[in-house]
Enzyme design. Structure first.
Site, mmCIF file in Angstrom:
data_model
loop_
_atom_site.group_PDB
_atom_site.id
_atom_site.type_symbol
_atom_site.label_atom_id
_atom_site.label_comp_id
_atom_site.label_asym_id
_atom_site.label_seq_id
_atom_site.Cartn_x
_atom_site.Cartn_y
_atom_site.Cartn_z
ATOM 1 N N HIS A 181 -8.850 -54.633 -4.371
ATOM 2 C CA HIS A 181 -9.384 -53.998 -4.605
ATOM 3 C C HIS A 181 -10.270 -52.609 -4.033
ATOM 4 O O HIS A 181 -10.281 -52.826 -2.678
ATOM 5 C CB HIS A 181 -11.303 -54.400 -5.662
ATOM 6 C CG HIS A 181 -10.523 -55.072 -6.934
ATOM 7 N ND1 HIS A 181 -11.736 -54.809 -7.656
ATOM 8 C CD2 HIS A 181 -9.369 -54.893 -7.410
ATOM 9 C CE1 HIS A 181 -10.931 -55.618 -8.788
ATOM 10 N NE2 HIS A 181 -9.444 -55.488 -8.256
ATOM 11 N N GLU A 221 -12.540 -51.495 -2.861
ATOM 12 C CA GLU A 221 -14.149 -52.463 -1.944
ATOM 13 C C GLU A 221 -14.313 -53.226 -0.994
ATOM 14 O O GLU A 221 -14.231 -53.536 -0.095
ATOM 15 C CB GLU A 221 -15.435 -52.835 -2.638
ATOM 16 C CG GLU A 221 -15.924 -51.877 -3.672
ATOM 17 C CD GLU A 221 -15.750 -52.230 -5.054
ATOM 18 O OE1 GLU A 221 -16.088 -51.643 -6.395
ATOM 19 O OE2 GLU A 221 -14.013 -51.949 -5.224
#
Length: 159
Positions: free
Chosen positions: A47, A49
């Site tokens: 992901h 992040e």
């Protein structure tokens, strides 16, 4: 957030859900960027992040090691804490990313679009501000929300 939107576009170009993230140092300089790379890498944890957090920690660790003995950056080599840092992301973090945010000790999370189906920074859950945890970053939501949401809507509409 504009840089995070550019990162999100990179994800879309490779067939990934367009989510982009940026980690800023306490002085506002960009430490790292990331965008979703699950499809590109076959890694379910890739992901935006998580990738941006990993890269920021590596950047801080590398700069601390390079500065050792020369006054340094005030951080130790191998330091993983992102104290003083801000994570900017186009979509509200999921539970996995919220856990990474808490564990990395990011001070502030800024996000654009809310995720009513999987958001863990205030929408469905509020992992990042759970009082039972040892770290609770500040959360600022809705930054360029319409642009962030449109990027996602357009991506899924085209699918």
């Amino acid at each position: 957030m504009r840089l995070a939107l550019e990162e999100a576009e990179r994800a879309a170009l490779s067939g990934d859900v367009p989510v982009g993230a940026v980690v800023l140092a306490a002085d506002g300089t960009v430490l790292s960027t990331g965008h979703n790379e699950r499809e590109a890498t076959g890694d379910p944890t890739a992901h935006a992040e998580v990738l941006a957090i990993r890269r920021a920690a590596a950047q801080l660790s590398d700069s601390a090691a390079a500065g050792a003995g020369k006054g340094g950056s005030g951080r130790r080599a191998g330091e993983w804490r992102l104290t003083g840092c801000t994570l900017v992301v186009t979509l509200e973090p999921c539970t996995m990313c919220a856990g990474a945010i808490v564990q990395s000790r990011v001070d502030r999370v800024v996000y654009g679009a809310r995720d009513e189906k999987a958001g863990a920074a205030g929408s469905l859950w509020d992992v990042v501000r759970d009082r039972r945890l040892n770290h609770r970053p500040e959360v600022i939501l809705g930054v360029l929300e319409a642009e962030c949401a449109k990027q996602l809507t357009d991506f899924f509409r085209d699918r």
